[in-house]
Scaffold this motif. Structure first.
Motif, PDB file in Angstrom:
ATOM      1  N   LYS A  80       0.824  -1.214   0.000  1.00 22.27           N
ATOM      2  CA  LYS A  80       0.000   0.000   0.000  1.00 22.27           C
ATOM      3  C   LYS A  80       0.857   1.263   0.000  1.00 22.27           C
ATOM      4  CE  LYS A  80      -4.444  -1.055   2.103  1.00 22.27           C
ATOM      5  NZ  LYS A  80      -5.305  -0.840   3.266  1.00 22.27           N
ATOM      6  N   LYS A  81       2.011   1.173   0.618  1.00 19.42           N
ATOM      7  CA  LYS A  81       2.867   2.353   0.713  1.00 19.42           C
ATOM      8  C   LYS A  81       3.281   2.838  -0.690  1.00 19.42           C
ATOM      9  CE  LYS A  81       7.240   2.985   1.622  1.00 19.42           C
ATOM     10  NZ  LYS A  81       8.567   2.651   2.143  1.00 19.42           N
ATOM     11  N   ALA A  82       3.422   1.891  -1.600  1.00 21.11           N
ATOM     12  CA  ALA A  82       3.798   2.272  -2.965  1.00 21.11           C
ATOM     13  C   ALA A  82       2.724   3.176  -3.579  1.00 21.11           C
ATOM     14  CB  ALA A  82       4.006   1.027  -3.819  1.00 21.11           C
ATOM     15  N   PHE A  83       1.476   2.951  -3.162  1.00 20.92           N
ATOM     16  CA  PHE A  83       0.407   3.821  -3.672  1.00 20.92           C
ATOM     17  C   PHE A  83       0.529   5.220  -3.065  1.00 20.92           C
ATOM     18  CE2 PHE A  83      -3.847   5.543  -4.271  1.00 20.92           C
ATOM     19  CZ  PHE A  83      -4.055   5.234  -5.612  1.00 20.92           C
ATOM     20  N   ASP A  84       0.946   5.282  -1.807  1.00 20.11           N
ATOM     21  CA  ASP A  84       1.175   6.591  -1.180  1.00 20.11           C
ATOM     22  C   ASP A  84       2.218   7.381  -1.976  1.00 20.11           C
ATOM     23  OD1 ASP A  84      -0.568   5.933   0.830  1.00 20.11           O
ATOM     24  OD2 ASP A  84       0.979   5.346   2.259  1.00 20.11           O
ATOM     25  N   LEU A  85       3.217   6.664  -2.484  1.00 18.61           N
ATOM     26  CA  LEU A  85       4.259   7.344  -3.259  1.00 18.61           C
ATOM     27  C   LEU A  85       3.684   7.899  -4.570  1.00 18.61           C
ATOM     28  CD1 LEU A  85       7.371   4.996  -2.782  1.00 18.61           C
ATOM     29  CD2 LEU A  85       6.580   6.861  -1.344  1.00 18.61           C
ATOM     30  N   LEU A  86       2.731   7.152  -5.119  1.00 23.17           N
ATOM     31  CA  LEU A  86       2.061   7.663  -6.332  1.00 23.17           C
ATOM     32  C   LEU A  86       1.231   8.915  -6.000  1.00 23.17           C
ATOM     33  CD1 LEU A  86       0.955   4.300  -7.974  1.00 23.17           C
ATOM     34  CD2 LEU A  86       2.504   5.963  -8.998  1.00 23.17           C
ATOM     35  N   VAL A  87       0.602   8.889  -4.830  1.00 21.69           N
ATOM     36  CA  VAL A  87      -0.179  10.059  -4.395  1.00 21.69           C
ATOM     37  C   VAL A  87       0.757  11.255  -4.213  1.00 21.69           C
ATOM     38  CG1 VAL A  87      -1.689  11.020  -2.590  1.00 21.69           C
ATOM     39  CG2 VAL A  87      -1.916   8.623  -3.253  1.00 21.69           C
ATOM     40  N   LEU A  88       1.869  10.982  -3.574  1.00 28.29           N
ATOM     41  CA  LEU A  88       2.872  12.026  -3.326  1.00 28.29           C
ATOM     42  C   LEU A  88       3.324  12.655  -4.655  1.00 28.29           C
ATOM     43  CD1 LEU A  88       4.643  13.083  -0.937  1.00 28.29           C
ATOM     44  CD2 LEU A  88       6.315  11.348  -1.544  1.00 28.29           C
ATOM     45  N   LYS A  89       3.481  11.795  -5.632  1.00 28.73           N
ATOM     46  CA  LYS A  89       3.969  12.248  -6.940  1.00 28.73           C
ATOM     47  C   LYS A  89       2.905  13.057  -7.704  1.00 28.73           C
ATOM     48  CE  LYS A  89       6.488  10.232 -10.807  1.00 28.73           C
ATOM     49  NZ  LYS A  89       5.825   9.626 -11.933  1.00 28.73           N
ATOM     50  N   TYR A  90       1.654  12.611  -7.601  1.00 24.13           N
ATOM     51  CA  TYR A  90       0.630  13.198  -8.481  1.00 24.13           C
ATOM     52  C   TYR A  90      -0.398  14.092  -7.789  1.00 24.13           C
ATOM     53  CZ  TYR A  90       2.380  10.336 -12.268  1.00 24.13           C
ATOM     54  OH  TYR A  90       3.173   9.790 -13.229  1.00 24.13           O
ATOM     55  N   GLN A  91      -0.355  14.202  -6.474  1.00 26.92           N
ATOM     56  CA  GLN A  91      -1.439  14.919  -5.801  1.00 26.92           C
ATOM     57  C   GLN A  91      -1.605  16.361  -6.301  1.00 26.92           C
ATOM     58  OE1 GLN A  91       0.160  14.969  -1.517  1.00 26.92           O
ATOM     59  NE2 GLN A  91      -0.747  17.002  -1.676  1.00 26.92           N
ATOM     60  N   ALA A  92      -0.502  17.062  -6.493  1.00 24.32           N
ATOM     61  CA  ALA A  92      -0.612  18.466  -6.907  1.00 24.32           C
ATOM     62  C   ALA A  92      -1.299  18.579  -8.278  1.00 24.32           C
ATOM     63  CB  ALA A  92       0.761  19.114  -6.945  1.00 24.32           C
ATOM     64  N   LYS A  93      -0.883  17.699  -9.202  1.00 26.32           N
ATOM     65  CA  LYS A  93      -1.468  17.740 -10.557  1.00 26.32           C
ATOM     66  C   LYS A  93      -2.956  17.413 -10.524  1.00 26.32           C
ATOM     67  CE  LYS A  93       2.402  16.525 -13.571  1.00 26.32           C
ATOM     68  NZ  LYS A  93       2.965  15.479 -14.436  1.00 26.32           N
ATOM     69  N   ILE A  94      -3.300  16.379  -9.754  1.00 29.58           N
ATOM     70  CA  ILE A  94      -4.701  15.942  -9.713  1.00 29.58           C
ATOM     71  C   ILE A  94      -5.583  16.993  -9.040  1.00 29.58           C
ATOM     72  CG2 ILE A  94      -6.248  14.180  -8.691  1.00 29.58           C
ATOM     73  CD1 ILE A  94      -4.801  13.262 -11.269  1.00 29.58           C
ATOM     74  N   ILE A  95      -5.080  17.554  -7.949  1.00 31.11           N
ATOM     75  CA  ILE A  95      -5.879  18.577  -7.253  1.00 31.11           C
ATOM     76  C   ILE A  95      -6.087  19.784  -8.173  1.00 31.11           C
ATOM     77  CG2 ILE A  95      -5.873  20.214  -5.318  1.00 31.11           C
ATOM     78  CD1 ILE A  95      -4.455  18.003  -3.669  1.00 31.11           C
ATOM     79  N   GLN A  96      -5.031  20.153  -8.851  1.00 30.17           N
ATOM     80  CA  GLN A  96      -5.135  21.302  -9.765  1.00 30.17           C
ATOM     81  C   GLN A  96      -6.138  21.018 -10.894  1.00 30.17           C
ATOM     82  OE1 GLN A  96      -1.288  22.704 -11.033  1.00 30.17           O
ATOM     83  NE2 GLN A  96      -2.219  24.328 -12.251  1.00 30.17           N
TER      84      GLN A  96
END
Lengths: 212, 184
Positions: A24-40
């Motif tokens: 599951k932690k690997a998914f957190d890393l994906l969130v970390l990577k893409y959160q700014a783009k997705i939120i925007q």
């Protein structure tokens, strides 16, 4: 060092593989990577910041659930992007079906107070980039030496790759990397100073109420 | 040392790091609050320059997703047997076999329909039952005259005309076969 795009795809593939194997932690890393783009991206559809964050969270969870079906035929970001847009559109459609705020009666005063408290925690100042931050970034850019300003501008405003910037500025790619990094560091230093000042102000505001 | 990490952070933001190095760095960011703050700082700069404002990139969002994710089931690798089955399905060349199989199915269906049609339209359809094998010592008359019901338990011959019989299974469930004799 790698070319833009190819590297991102490989990173995502590796992380997705890990998630599919139960990490599951690997998914957190994906969130970390893409959160700014997705939120925007979501804020283009949903203006209310706290709602936009809820929808972004929902989109990531949907992506996690759907990940076993992701075959990698498209880039992960493209796939995630589609999920985010659909989640935002569904949210808008669901909101349109819900009764308006006036129709909802708050049953008790207690409920009303709770609602107010929640609203206070999620004020736009807490979530949105303040005008002060934006101004600090603009001022920091103005203060940069010209070669750093040009490099960061070409990268962030124009979206050019390092190779393209190197060609445009007639310098090696290594120099571009260095210039972009130095520009970011200079801007970030100014932001940190600003944040430290803001924290100090907040602390001063809270002091009297803490003593009471 | 810190400068070296920040330098890599800047490259990570631009997808300019080797995948292994990038994942390693993402894990470091995830565990180190100082690095996390730097990462969001770089993201903030990008956002101000690109969008002029918007929602502040912040670690609280990651925490929210982590909490929501804790409620979700852990993904497990798909069962190897079903994986193999899917793989073999993928390997099977449907394109190659679809046409011949479809043609064969159509021909079989036509044969059944046509034979049924012939049977039900025949003048004696199912009404008279006769045994094909002539009983020994018969006077050499027609099939109808040679009727012997002793073999009804096994199968039926249905008289179509003087010269042909339809063979069908019990309860007319099985397919039909036409037996034709010439020059009788």
């Amino acid at each position: 060092m790698k070319g833009e795009g190819r590297s991102a795809v490989q990173i995502d593939q590796e992380l997705i593989q890990r998630v599919k194997q139960g990490d599951k932690k690997a998914f957190d890393l994906l969130v970390l990577k893409y959160q700014a783009k997705i939120i925007q991206l979501i804020t283009r559809y949903i203006k209310d910041p706290s709602e936009a964050l809820d929808v972004a969270q929902e989109a990531f969870i949907k992506a996690y659930r759907a990940l076993p079906g992701f075959r990698g035929e498209s880039a992960f970001y493209t796939w995630l992007y589609r999920i985010a847009i659909n989640t935002a559109k569904n949210h808008i459609a669901a909101r349109a079906r819900r009764p308006s705020d006036e129709e909802i009666e708050l049953e008790t005063a207690e409920q009303f107070e709770t609602a107010i408290r929640l609203k206070d925690q999620e004020t736009p100042e807490g979530i949105l980039l303040s005008e002060e931050v934006a101004e600090a970034v603009r001022q920091a850019i103005e203060a940069l030496p010209e070669e750093l300003r040009t490099a960061i501008t070409l990268r962030e405003f124009e979206g050019l790759s390092y190779e393209e910037i190197a060609e445009a500025m007639n310098c090696p790619v290594g120099t571009v990397r260095s210039r972009i990094f130095r520009a970011r560091e200079a801007i970030d230093r100014r932001l940190q100073t600003l944040r430290a000042g803001m924290r100090g102000k907040k602390a001063k505001k809270l002091e009297p109420s803490a003593q009471e | 040392m810190q400068d070296d990490v920040n330098w890599k952070l800047s490259l990570l933001l631009d997808d300019e790091l080797e995948p292994a190095e990038a994942i390693d760095l993402l894990e470091k960011i995830y565990q180190d609050s100082q690095l996390l703050s730097k990462w969001y700082g770089y993201q903030t700069i990008r956002q101000v320059l690109k969008a002029g404002g918007g929602i502040q990139p912040q670690p609280e969002f990651l925490e929210r997703v982590k909490m929501a994710l804790a409620e979700e089931a852990i993904l497990v690798p798909s069962d190897s047997r079903s994986g193999r089955w899917t793989e073999s399905l993928k390997k099977f060349n449907f394109g190659r076999w679809t046409m011949p199989v479809a043609m064969a199915a159509v021909v079989a269906l036509l044969v059944v329909l046509v034979s049924k049609q012939v049977f039900f339209n025949s003048p004696n359809s199912g009404l008279q039952i006769a045994v094909a094998k002539k009983p020994s010592g018969s006077s050499g008359g027609t099939g109808r005259q040679a009727t012997d019901y002793s073999r009804l338990e096994d199968y039926y011959f249905l008289v179509h005309s003087e010269d042909s019989l339809y063979l069908t299974g019990p309860q007319h469930v099985l397919g039909y076969a036409r037996i034709v004799s010439h020059g009788r």
